[in-house]
Scaffold this motif. Sequence first.
Motif, PDB file in Angstrom:
ATOM      1  N   THR A 111      -9.564 -64.273  16.355  1.00  0.00           N
ATOM      2  CA  THR A 111      -9.331 -62.911  15.894  1.00  0.00           C
ATOM      3  C   THR A 111      -8.638 -62.940  14.544  1.00  0.00           C
ATOM      4  OG1 THR A 111      -9.081 -62.200  18.190  1.00  0.00           O
ATOM      5  CG2 THR A 111      -8.349 -60.669  16.486  1.00  0.00           C
ATOM      6  N   THR A 161      -4.556 -54.878  25.745  1.00  0.00           N
ATOM      7  CA  THR A 161      -5.113 -55.826  26.718  1.00  0.00           C
ATOM      8  C   THR A 161      -4.377 -57.155  26.661  1.00  0.00           C
ATOM      9  OG1 THR A 161      -7.275 -54.777  26.465  1.00  0.00           O
ATOM     10  CG2 THR A 161      -7.223 -56.964  27.472  1.00  0.00           C
ATOM     11  N   VAL A 198     -12.817 -55.208  28.528  1.00  0.00           N
ATOM     12  CA  VAL A 198     -12.629 -55.279  27.078  1.00  0.00           C
ATOM     13  C   VAL A 198     -13.292 -56.527  26.508  1.00  0.00           C
ATOM     14  CG1 VAL A 198     -10.885 -55.564  25.274  1.00  0.00           C
ATOM     15  CG2 VAL A 198     -10.558 -53.863  27.064  1.00  0.00           C
ATOM     16  N   PHE A 199     -13.175 -57.647  27.198  1.00  0.00           N
ATOM     17  CA  PHE A 199     -13.760 -58.880  26.671  1.00  0.00           C
ATOM     18  C   PHE A 199     -15.281 -58.849  26.747  1.00  0.00           C
ATOM     19  CE2 PHE A 199      -9.682 -60.339  26.004  1.00  0.00           C
ATOM     20  CZ  PHE A 199      -9.662 -61.643  25.536  1.00  0.00           C
ATOM     21  N   SER A 202      -7.924 -52.191  17.388  1.00  0.00           N
ATOM     22  CA  SER A 202      -6.800 -53.077  17.659  1.00  0.00           C
ATOM     23  C   SER A 202      -5.841 -52.497  18.685  1.00  0.00           C
ATOM     24  CB  SER A 202      -6.051 -53.372  16.361  1.00  0.00           C
ATOM     25  OG  SER A 202      -5.542 -52.168  15.793  1.00  0.00           O
ATOM     26  N   THR A 237      -7.421 -53.785  22.012  1.00  0.00           N
ATOM     27  CA  THR A 237      -7.316 -55.234  22.208  1.00  0.00           C
ATOM     28  C   THR A 237      -5.860 -55.683  22.273  1.00  0.00           C
ATOM     29  OG1 THR A 237      -7.493 -55.539  19.800  1.00  0.00           O
ATOM     30  CG2 THR A 237      -9.529 -55.645  21.093  1.00  0.00           C
ATOM     31  N   ARG A 274     -15.542 -65.275  24.989  1.00  0.00           N
ATOM     32  CA  ARG A 274     -15.050 -64.026  25.563  1.00  0.00           C
ATOM     33  C   ARG A 274     -15.807 -63.642  26.819  1.00  0.00           C
ATOM     34  NH1 ARG A 274     -14.501 -61.296  19.570  1.00  0.00           N
ATOM     35  NH2 ARG A 274     -12.508 -62.290  19.064  1.00  0.00           N
ATOM     36  N   TRP A 286      -6.887 -64.534  20.882  1.00  0.00           N
ATOM     37  CA  TRP A 286      -6.213 -63.790  19.811  1.00  0.00           C
ATOM     38  C   TRP A 286      -5.800 -64.703  18.661  1.00  0.00           C
ATOM     39  CZ3 TRP A 286      -0.579 -63.569  19.011  1.00  0.00           C
ATOM     40  CH2 TRP A 286      -0.210 -62.638  18.033  1.00  0.00           C
ATOM     41  N   ALA A 325      -6.572 -65.214  26.947  1.00  0.00           N
ATOM     42  CA  ALA A 325      -6.460 -64.053  26.057  1.00  0.00           C
ATOM     43  C   ALA A 325      -5.592 -64.381  24.845  1.00  0.00           C
ATOM     44  CB  ALA A 325      -5.882 -62.868  26.820  1.00  0.00           C
ATOM     45  N   PRO A 328     -15.280 -55.192  15.185  1.00  0.00           N
ATOM     46  CA  PRO A 328     -14.471 -55.461  16.373  1.00  0.00           C
ATOM     47  C   PRO A 328     -13.982 -54.173  17.027  1.00  0.00           C
ATOM     48  CG  PRO A 328     -13.756 -56.795  14.499  1.00  0.00           C
ATOM     49  CD  PRO A 328     -14.711 -55.779  13.961  1.00  0.00           C
ATOM     50  N   LEU A 329     -13.527 -54.313  18.254  1.00  0.00           N
ATOM     51  CA  LEU A 329     -12.959 -53.180  18.971  1.00  0.00           C
ATOM     52  C   LEU A 329     -11.665 -52.735  18.298  1.00  0.00           C
ATOM     53  CD1 LEU A 329     -13.469 -54.408  22.646  1.00  0.00           C
ATOM     54  CD2 LEU A 329     -14.731 -52.595  21.493  1.00  0.00           C
ATOM     55  N   ALA A 369     -16.093 -56.882  23.703  1.00  0.00           N
ATOM     56  CA  ALA A 369     -15.827 -57.689  22.511  1.00  0.00           C
ATOM     57  C   ALA A 369     -16.877 -58.779  22.336  1.00  0.00           C
ATOM     58  CB  ALA A 369     -14.429 -58.297  22.599  1.00  0.00           C
TER      59      ALA A 369
END
Length: 269
Positions: free
Chosen positions: A167, A105, A82-83, A99, A102, A44, A163, A159, A96-97, A86
């Motif tokens: 994730t 994003t 954001v990354f 949802s 994320t 990330r 995911w 990205a 985690p941030l 994260a």
Amino acid sequence: MTAPIPRDIPDLPAIPGIPALPPSHVPAAAVMAPVRRPLAAACRLLIALAAAAAVTVELTLGSPLRTLSHFAIQANILLALVFILAARRAWTARRPLPSALTGATLLYAMVTGLVYHLLLANESSPFALPGVLTGEATDPTGRHAITTQVLHTVTPLAALLDWLLLTAPGQLHLRQAATWLLYPLTYLAFTLARGELLAPGTPTHYLYPFLDVARHGYRSVLANALLIGLAIYALAVLLVALDHTRPNPVRHRAHHRAKTGFRLQPPVG
């Protein structure tokens, strides 16, 4: 002789005047050892640095205000921020941030890549503009060519892979899809207002051909915006559906079994 001890001792009656305590739910984080994810953090951070570097180069190659007005630039700035957050949470074994953040994003990154490759870089499209960051109808060259591919191809794919592979599933919700449309609607209002405020002879009066009011008129532009908005919402719903059907790639194996923080002892006697 003493009386034998009964095997089952009945429950004692409640003492009057003392309220019963509600059951206490211990969070999993309090009984489970936090797990660091250095691989996810490194991936990330690398994605964030790639997006930030491409945006920085674009800012130095042209007008900063015009560059920052592009949807792709704004989406990649959000992705980089954001990354980075994260990556820090994965490195420090924090939760985690949210949802909602994320997922938004990821959606904006996917929209950036799909709009570019289906509408702008597609020769059969009526809105072809491969050099969208420079406002030219020809393929970008030099550093523009590199940053264009990073912003419109590399970071959206990265990205998506993050995911899918790094994730846990089941985090996105359908109610979030409508909320994610607020930013595209705000960007539409911004780009139309920007086009009205700029002088008619200004280069790149409208940044995207399908939003060019001077060429197509408001009726066609709003129709294009409606179709793109519906497509964005459909993509958001698709991401939510996939999130609840895809397998879980996140697996934690702490030695041979998970440690809960409690150790049961055998009964005495």
